[in-house]
Motif scaffolding. Sequence first.
Motif, PDB file in Angstrom:
ATOM      1  N   SER A  37       0.825  -1.211   0.000  1.00 36.69           N
ATOM      2  CA  SER A  37       0.000   0.000   0.000  1.00 36.69           C
ATOM      3  C   SER A  37       0.857   1.258   0.000  1.00 36.69           C
ATOM      4  CB  SER A  37      -0.922   0.002   1.219  1.00 36.69           C
ATOM      5  OG  SER A  37      -0.181   0.190   2.425  1.00 36.69           O
ATOM      6  N   ASN A  39       3.732   1.389  -1.691  1.00 36.52           N
ATOM      7  CA  ASN A  39       4.578   1.300  -2.890  1.00 36.52           C
ATOM      8  C   ASN A  39       6.033   1.037  -2.532  1.00 36.52           C
ATOM      9  OD1 ASN A  39       2.587   1.655  -4.874  1.00 36.52           O
ATOM     10  ND2 ASN A  39       2.681   3.889  -4.667  1.00 36.52           N
ATOM     11  N   ASN A  47      -1.139   5.733  -3.141  1.00 33.70           N
ATOM     12  CA  ASN A  47      -2.325   4.880  -3.177  1.00 33.70           C
ATOM     13  C   ASN A  47      -3.415   5.401  -2.236  1.00 33.70           C
ATOM     14  OD1 ASN A  47      -1.282   2.904  -5.047  1.00 33.70           O
ATOM     15  ND2 ASN A  47       0.040   2.197  -3.379  1.00 33.70           N
ATOM     16  N   TYR A  48      -3.008   5.890  -1.069  1.00 37.18           N
ATOM     17  CA  TYR A  48      -3.992   6.444  -0.131  1.00 37.18           C
ATOM     18  C   TYR A  48      -4.545   7.765  -0.661  1.00 37.18           C
ATOM     19  CZ  TYR A  48      -2.318   2.953   3.190  1.00 37.18           C
ATOM     20  OH  TYR A  48      -1.990   1.776   3.804  1.00 37.18           O
ATOM     21  N   PRO A 247      -1.599  -2.847  -4.925  1.00 35.03           N
ATOM     22  CA  PRO A 247      -1.357  -1.647  -4.115  1.00 35.03           C
ATOM     23  C   PRO A 247      -2.643  -0.895  -3.769  1.00 35.03           C
ATOM     24  CG  PRO A 247       0.287  -1.809  -5.837  1.00 35.03           C
ATOM     25  CD  PRO A 247      -0.726  -2.869  -6.120  1.00 35.03           C
ATOM     26  N   ARG A 248      -3.553  -0.741  -4.736  1.00 35.84           N
ATOM     27  CA  ARG A 248      -4.802  -0.042  -4.451  1.00 35.84           C
ATOM     28  C   ARG A 248      -5.696  -0.862  -3.533  1.00 35.84           C
ATOM     29  NH1 ARG A 248      -6.615   2.682 -10.281  1.00 35.84           N
ATOM     30  NH2 ARG A 248      -4.673   3.834 -10.643  1.00 35.84           N
ATOM     31  N   ALA A 250      -4.629  -2.991  -1.326  1.00 35.95           N
ATOM     32  CA  ALA A 250      -3.998  -2.921  -0.004  1.00 35.95           C
ATOM     33  C   ALA A 250      -4.324  -1.609   0.689  1.00 35.95           C
ATOM     34  CB  ALA A 250      -2.492  -3.093  -0.150  1.00 35.95           C
ATOM     35  N   ALA A 251      -4.329  -0.514  -0.057  1.00 31.77           N
ATOM     36  CA  ALA A 251      -4.658   0.784   0.542  1.00 31.77           C
ATOM     37  C   ALA A 251      -6.089   0.793   1.071  1.00 31.77           C
ATOM     38  CB  ALA A 251      -4.453   1.897  -0.478  1.00 31.77           C
ATOM     39  N   PHE A 254      -6.301  -1.361   4.193  1.00 29.73           N
ATOM     40  CA  PHE A 254      -5.693  -0.776   5.391  1.00 29.73           C
ATOM     41  C   PHE A 254      -6.439   0.456   5.876  1.00 29.73           C
ATOM     42  CE2 PHE A 254      -2.181  -3.637   5.044  1.00 29.73           C
ATOM     43  CZ  PHE A 254      -1.686  -3.702   6.339  1.00 29.73           C
TER      44      PHE A 254
END
Length: 592
Positions: A37, A39, A47-48, A247-248, A250-251, A254
């Motif tokens: 998330s 990177n 991503n956040y 990654p997206r 995961a963001a 989280f």
Amino acid sequence: MQYLRKLRSTPLGLAIPAFAILLVVFGIPVIKLFLASLNAPAFSLANYEMFFGQAANVRILLQTMQISAVVTAISVLIGYPTAYLMVAASKPVRITLIVLVVLPYLTSGLARTYAWVVILGDHGLINNLLLELGLITSPLDLIYNRGAVYIGMVHIILPTVILPMVSVMLGIDKSLMSAARSMGARPLAAFLRVFLPLSLPGVRSGSLLAFVFCLGFYVIPNALGGLRDAMLSNFIASQVSTSFNMPRIAAAAFVLLAITVALLSVFGLDLSSTQTGSEGRNGKAQRTGLRIFSALARLANELSAPLRRKHWVSQLHQAAGRGRQWEMIGTTFVILVLGFLLFPSILVIFMSFSAGSSLGFPTSGLSLQWYKSFFEDPSWTGALWISIKIGTIVAVVATIAGTLAAYGLSRTSSQQRSFLTTVILAPNILPGIVVAVAIYLGLLNLGLIGSLTGIVLAHSVVAMGIVVVIVSGTLANFDHRLEQAANSMRAGPFRTFTRVTLPLIRPGIIGGAVFAFLSSFDDIVITSLISGFSIKTLPLKLWEDIRHQLDPTMAAVSSLLMLVPIFWLVVLYAMWWRSKSKTRAALPEPVA
């Protein structure tokens, strides 16, 4: 080699198998998910920023929190008086009521969701009944909207709210209420000033569990809600199945995990001593206002004391007619709540014996045709056999690893035990979709996606926590001096465990195995991500059919899923009764 033997001989050494499975399947993947998330190794918040930069994502996040808050509030408003009335009942009635609340908690959530589809659908029970009575001319929109989501989620989460409240209320000394009444306090004042503050820990625990569990709801918003009622779990699951932009994903996971951890960190603590600090933060103006209101309250209390005293004395010898009236109201309320919890399951079980060509109530006759259809369909029986096979293996793995972990943790310090138990219970506490994504990433790296081994490991991570809780509860009542006595008679550690400890904690181990099996047998969120297209369990096939068609055979499947926990409860009760009878028979008769 000598180091490994020494490690196995330590209490924490017994917990190595459980923590090894937890670390490989869940722990390390969570860390990798967090790094993805950000990177890593570039480490950025892109991503956040992208997640919060899209209005649709923010809307879904706020909608998830709003739905969770509303469901939690409704559940507390219904659950608190229910728990209070259950505790106030006599012991036999209270035990019966607790069992009736626990039964839906153990019943398959997917099967109960299907029950609400049958009740709220366009051709469901309510619409058919209203049409037959001539009250409506066309079916009402009772499903695929926010109201249906609230009903389904409250139905699932209500036992989770009631049970912690009942646990706390049972520990309140009832003589405190009697003392307050003897000093002239009216029933409502005694309740507000004495009972309610003492029961707030149960309210806090139930509310926290309800809100956290609601954040991770996936099945009900998808089955009962519309496109505008999606929650963040549905958004994450759709991203996994479509774009697979880790990654997206995961963001988003989280973000949901951060909200959960923040809630557990703040409200999971004892806030009973924070009043002084909060008063200091509110400022001088608020403290002055509180003093004014307190002074006015004391003045009103002093002026009304003679009147209240006279009223209290005049009511001492009055008949308890009003008390009987409130008792009837309370009984009616509890019956309505239990009907809300139990009626959908009972309805589906009854409709599964329908002799008609479609589901309907009342049924035109009784028949076993839909059960016959189930057992003659290889796709259904194959899914049932896979679920039984996976559940049995998970029960064995989780029971062995969880029992060893509970036994080892019981011999550590309280601080170590509290921390390590929280770690092993993390997959049970955190939102299910976050756990599922983390496990998916871990098994993907191991090449176990779409394999039986992968599903067993995934289910075992969750089931181990259940076994640890149940076996730890049994060990809490275990007298360790019995082991010391066996050691003093030259019994080795293994012989002491098998001949002394194991027979005494056997009920907890069996109970843990049963609930581990049920946890695996009913799982849908983790299985839907891990199984791929090669393995289809019974809940997964039922879930797919609910979304595409309403075959009456699903009523028979749902009935089987509902009856499995009841069957195991009967088996556990029979084993407990047999063990109790043997214990009584082994006791020496008293000498006259």
